[in-house]
Write a protein that holds these residues in place. Structure first.
Motif, mmCIF file in Angstrom:
data_model
loop_
_atom_site.group_PDB
_atom_site.id
_atom_site.type_symbol
_atom_site.label_atom_id
_atom_site.label_comp_id
_atom_site.label_asym_id
_atom_site.label_seq_id
_atom_site.Cartn_x
_atom_site.Cartn_y
_atom_site.Cartn_z
ATOM 1 N N THR A 1 0.851 -1.199 0.000
ATOM 2 C CA THR A 1 0.000 0.000 0.000
ATOM 3 C C THR A 1 0.885 1.246 0.000
ATOM 4 O OG1 THR A 1 -0.095 0.321 2.405
ATOM 5 C CG2 THR A 1 -1.643 -1.273 1.426
ATOM 6 N N PRO A 2 0.343 2.405 -0.369
ATOM 7 C CA PRO A 2 1.120 3.658 -0.313
ATOM 8 C C PRO A 2 1.091 4.323 1.061
ATOM 9 C CG PRO A 2 -1.017 4.080 -1.295
ATOM 10 C CD PRO A 2 -0.963 2.602 -1.032
ATOM 11 N N ALA A 3 0.578 3.608 2.080
ATOM 12 C CA ALA A 3 0.404 4.209 3.409
ATOM 13 C C ALA A 3 1.747 4.628 4.009
ATOM 14 C CB ALA A 3 -0.307 3.236 4.339
ATOM 15 N N ASP A 4 1.734 5.786 4.682
ATOM 16 C CA ASP A 4 2.910 6.280 5.402
ATOM 17 C C ASP A 4 2.778 6.052 6.901
ATOM 18 O OD1 ASP A 4 4.072 7.705 3.010
ATOM 19 O OD2 ASP A 4 2.166 8.769 3.192
ATOM 20 N N VAL A 5 1.536 5.880 7.361
ATOM 21 C CA VAL A 5 1.242 5.696 8.784
ATOM 22 C C VAL A 5 0.293 4.519 8.923
ATOM 23 C CG1 VAL A 5 0.146 6.729 10.821
ATOM 24 C CG2 VAL A 5 1.560 8.147 9.320
ATOM 25 N N VAL A 6 0.465 3.742 9.977
ATOM 26 C CA VAL A 6 -0.468 2.648 10.250
ATOM 27 C C VAL A 6 -0.952 2.772 11.693
ATOM 28 C CG1 VAL A 6 1.400 1.040 10.878
ATOM 29 C CG2 VAL A 6 -0.839 0.143 10.212
ATOM 30 N N TYR A 7 -2.247 2.608 11.873
ATOM 31 C CA TYR A 7 -2.882 2.682 13.200
ATOM 32 C C TYR A 7 -3.209 1.264 13.651
ATOM 33 C CZ TYR A 7 -6.641 3.597 16.622
ATOM 34 O OH TYR A 7 -7.440 3.616 17.736
ATOM 35 N N VAL A 8 -2.660 0.860 14.811
ATOM 36 C CA VAL A 8 -2.874 -0.503 15.305
ATOM 37 C C VAL A 8 -3.177 -0.497 16.796
ATOM 38 C CG1 VAL A 8 -1.429 -1.640 13.558
ATOM 39 C CG2 VAL A 8 -0.377 -0.798 15.663
ATOM 40 N N THR A 9 -3.806 -1.580 17.251
ATOM 41 C CA THR A 9 -4.058 -1.816 18.680
ATOM 42 C C THR A 9 -3.462 -3.177 19.023
ATOM 43 O OG1 THR A 9 -6.257 -2.642 18.062
ATOM 44 C CG2 THR A 9 -6.119 -0.375 18.828
ATOM 45 N N PRO A 10 -2.132 -3.273 19.140
ATOM 46 C CA PRO A 10 -1.457 -4.573 19.202
ATOM 47 C C PRO A 10 -1.632 -5.358 20.501
ATOM 48 C CG PRO A 10 0.131 -2.803 19.442
ATOM 49 C CD PRO A 10 -1.177 -2.158 19.114
ATOM 50 N N SER A 11 -1.801 -4.683 21.622
ATOM 51 C CA SER A 11 -1.870 -5.407 22.899
ATOM 52 C C SER A 11 -3.213 -6.091 23.123
ATOM 53 C CB SER A 11 -1.571 -4.460 24.059
ATOM 54 O OG SER A 11 -0.241 -4.006 23.975
ATOM 55 N N HIS A 12 -4.269 -5.526 22.548
ATOM 56 C CA HIS A 12 -5.593 -6.145 22.622
ATOM 57 C C HIS A 12 -6.413 -5.519 21.506
ATOM 58 C CE1 HIS A 12 -9.705 -6.945 24.349
ATOM 59 N NE2 HIS A 12 -9.126 -8.114 24.480
ATOM 60 N N GLN A 13 -6.327 -6.111 20.313
ATOM 61 C CA GLN A 13 -6.912 -5.489 19.123
ATOM 62 C C GLN A 13 -8.389 -5.162 19.342
ATOM 63 O OE1 GLN A 13 -9.237 -6.283 16.504
ATOM 64 N NE2 GLN A 13 -8.565 -4.508 15.308
ATOM 65 N N TYR A 14 -8.736 -3.925 18.993
ATOM 66 C CA TYR A 14 -10.136 -3.542 19.099
ATOM 67 C C TYR A 14 -10.759 -3.559 17.705
ATOM 68 C CZ TYR A 14 -14.437 -1.281 20.362
ATOM 69 O OH TYR A 14 -15.765 -1.035 20.576
ATOM 70 N N PRO A 15 -11.841 -4.368 17.530
ATOM 71 C CA PRO A 15 -12.650 -4.999 18.575
ATOM 72 C C PRO A 15 -12.447 -6.506 18.761
ATOM 73 C CG PRO A 15 -13.911 -4.857 16.574
ATOM 74 C CD PRO A 15 -12.564 -4.288 16.234
ATOM 75 N N LEU A 16 -11.566 -7.151 17.992
ATOM 76 C CA LEU A 16 -11.500 -8.616 18.001
ATOM 77 C C LEU A 16 -10.717 -9.203 19.164
ATOM 78 C CD1 LEU A 16 -11.063 -9.383 14.185
ATOM 79 C CD2 LEU A 16 -13.158 -9.322 15.554
ATOM 80 N N GLY A 17 -9.893 -8.403 19.839
ATOM 81 C CA GLY A 17 -9.172 -8.895 21.002
ATOM 82 C C GLY A 17 -7.907 -9.679 20.685
ATOM 83 N N ILE A 18 -7.412 -9.607 19.440
ATOM 84 C CA ILE A 18 -6.200 -10.334 19.055
ATOM 85 C C ILE A 18 -4.987 -9.709 19.739
ATOM 86 C CG2 ILE A 18 -4.688 -10.941 17.114
ATOM 87 C CD1 ILE A 18 -7.220 -10.681 15.320
ATOM 88 N N VAL A 19 -4.106 -10.561 20.276
ATOM 89 C CA VAL A 19 -2.844 -10.098 20.851
ATOM 90 C C VAL A 19 -1.747 -10.319 19.810
ATOM 91 C CG1 VAL A 19 -1.159 -10.402 22.696
ATOM 92 C CG2 VAL A 19 -3.607 -10.641 23.187
ATOM 93 N N MET A 20 -1.114 -9.244 19.367
ATOM 94 C CA MET A 20 -0.104 -9.338 18.315
ATOM 95 C C MET A 20 1.179 -9.962 18.860
ATOM 96 S SD MET A 20 1.437 -6.288 15.897
ATOM 97 C CE MET A 20 -0.181 -5.845 15.240
ATOM 98 N N PRO A 21 1.633 -11.079 18.288
ATOM 99 C CA PRO A 21 2.864 -11.724 18.761
ATOM 100 C C PRO A 21 4.105 -10.932 18.364
ATOM 101 C CG PRO A 21 2.014 -12.884 16.844
ATOM 102 C CD PRO A 21 0.992 -11.841 17.195
ATOM 103 N N ILE A 22 5.237 -11.276 18.975
ATOM 104 C CA ILE A 22 6.461 -10.516 18.777
ATOM 105 C C ILE A 22 6.908 -10.530 17.320
ATOM 106 C CG2 ILE A 22 7.918 -12.471 19.402
ATOM 107 C CD1 ILE A 22 8.601 -8.761 20.163
ATOM 108 N N LYS A 23 6.718 -11.643 16.612
ATOM 109 C CA LYS A 23 7.150 -11.721 15.214
ATOM 110 C C LYS A 23 6.432 -10.671 14.368
ATOM 111 C CE LYS A 23 7.687 -15.000 11.356
ATOM 112 N NZ LYS A 23 6.971 -14.218 10.335
ATOM 113 N N ARG A 24 5.125 -10.549 14.533
ATOM 114 C CA ARG A 24 4.364 -9.573 13.762
ATOM 115 C C ARG A 24 4.742 -8.140 14.175
ATOM 116 N NH1 ARG A 24 -0.289 -10.505 10.993
ATOM 117 N NH2 ARG A 24 0.860 -12.426 10.510
#
Length: 470
Positions: A236-259
């Protein structure tokens, strides 16, 4: 409070009677309510430029007729005169309401609510009282535009100890909630080469609306079991990404260290790339070790860290904080330094002591225990659905995601629950663009604001409301 009485000195009606009539009418039409304290005769006389005897005569007539009463060593107060008030429907027109009336639901499974019944009212009252003294009169003067240094120091220490965030107090900005800080950040991106912003899909919809409202192109990125798909992001041409890695909102996914490392590598490929880490619900984790922030493992100063006290303390506190990378901090001071802090210095002082005196840590420990109890009870109670529902996002946060094995739509399930006085919230509201195959209907099931002893009956009522659709 002084009264503004329109006195006509040329009128044939005596001035004392004009004052008497004005006050009597104000009482009768409800403008001066019961037990309202009237100005003293001395002050009212001085304000109206009449003799004190004139006001004394007016008050005496009102007392004799029962409109006001004199309380020794206190003053004159409006008496209870409901039997004398005669307000007709033509006198007061009921304004037309454009807002929909709130339905009194028996169970409201809001994913946005908290357990307000366990708010530390006594401690907050004590801290409020302590800060309101003559030694703190500087709190009523303008403070630092980034927020008071004492609060930024307290937040910096808390974030380092609890979330592994590495920053100096000068990198922290205090603002009235995450929404305000995101607006400020969006303005700051005008001084970088930011043209588009990538966001998780589904996501925190209000952040999406803030960015699009400020005319940024938002690119939705799908999720997998580890969070945002970085291979999609790369194309993508995105320069910024918005994430909720510790407890993804709204699905609750916890982003592992590799990602997380993949995200940081993406950001490191361009000097104008940044990651917004919204540390949503990170305080409430019920299984495993605490997960350090993405900012804490960032060695290239690419992560903008965002957090609030809305979930941990109360939504109405409206205090958020943002940690800026040093390059963005320089741009902020060059171009946006003129923005004053949007948080009252009194509130800043209270929160500072709430943190530094140890009350915040004790409150968090208490709430983790309470929310874990509710979380576990919801999981147990959901067994009534057997294999008709799968659960996602457990072991953290204040809500679960329920995927129903049903051919009904989300709207149909929400409507069926509403008929039984149960309020539900659909997952589809948080998608930027809906997947081509949305699959089973999904519901965000919040439990924070429901008393623990009512959870089993609430889940049972939900089952009976939806069983014909399963």
């Amino acid at each position: 409070m002084l009264l503004t009485v329109g006195i006509d000195p040329l009128s044939s009606i005596p001035i004392y009677e004009q004052i008497y009539t004005y006050i009597k009418d104000e009482i009768k039409n409800g403008s001066l309510p019961y037990h309202y304290k009237l100005p003293s005769t001395r002050n009212l006389a001085a304000n109206l430029l009449v003799s004190r005897n004139t006001v004394d005569m007016s008050y005496a007539q009102l007392v004799s007729e029962g409109y006001i009463e004199a309380i020794p060593k206190s003053g004159y107060y409006v008496a209870m005169v409901s039997d004398l008030v005669n307000i007709t429907p033509k006198q007061i027109k009921k304004p037309k309401s454009t807002a929909k009336a709130k339905i009194p639901y028996d169970y409201d499974f809001s994913p946005f609510a908290i357990d307000i019944n366990n708010f530390p009212f006594n401690i907050w009252r004590k801290l409020s009282k302590n800060c309101m003294n003559e030694y703190n009169n500087d709190l009523f003067l303008l403070g630092n535009n980034q927020g008071d240094e004492s609060l930024r120091l307290a937040i910096g220490r808390y974030l380092h100890e609890s979330r592994g965030v590495n920053c100096g107090e000068e990198q922290i900005l205090i603002g009235a909630g995450a929404d305000y800080l995101l607006q400020l950040l969006a303005q700051l991106f005008q001084y970088t080469n930011t043209g588009s912003i990538a966001m998780e899909n589904p996501t925190y919809k209000r952040a999406y609306k803030i960015f699009t409202g400020l005319h940024y192109q938002v690119i939705p990125i799908a999720l997998d079991q580890s969070g945002i798909k970085t291979d999609y992001l790369e194309h993508t041409p995105a320069d910024v990404v918005y994430v909720t890695p510790s407890h993804q909102y709204p699905l609750g996914i916890v982003m592992p260290i590799k990602r997380r490392m993949e995200l940081l590598q993406w950001a490191g490929k361009s000097p104008d790339r940044y990651i917004i880490e919204d540390d949503h619900d990170s305080e409430f984790r019920y299984k495993g070790k605490p997960i350090p922030s993405l900012q804490g493992i960032d060695s290239s100063d690419k992560v903008i860290y965002l957090g609030t006290f809305s979930r941990a303390v109360a939504p109405a506190i409206r205090v958020g904080y943002m940690v800026l990378p040093k390059r963005l901090l320089e741009l902020y001071r060059q171009h946006l330094y003129y923005y004053s802090s949007t948080v009252s210095r009194v509130d800043q002082n209270i929160i500072t002591h709430f943190i530094t005196d140890g009350f915040f840590e004790r409150h968090l420990n208490k709430m983790r225990k309470i929310y874990k109890g509710k979380h576990d009870l919801v999981i147990q109670s959901l067994k009534v659905f057997k294999d008709k529902v799968t659960v996602e996002g457990e072991n953290g946060g204040l809500h679960l995601v329920l995927h129903f094995k049903s051919h009904a739509t989300e709207k149909e399930l929400i409507a069926a629950a509403a008929k039984c006085n149960i309020k539900l919230y659909g997952l589809s509201e948080h998608y930027i663009t809906l997947p081509s195959e949305s699959g089973f209907p999904s519901i965000l099931l919040g439990y924070a604001n429901i008393a623990e002893d009512r959870i089993p009956s609430g889940i049972s009522a939900l089952y009976h409301a939806l069983k014909d659709y399963l």
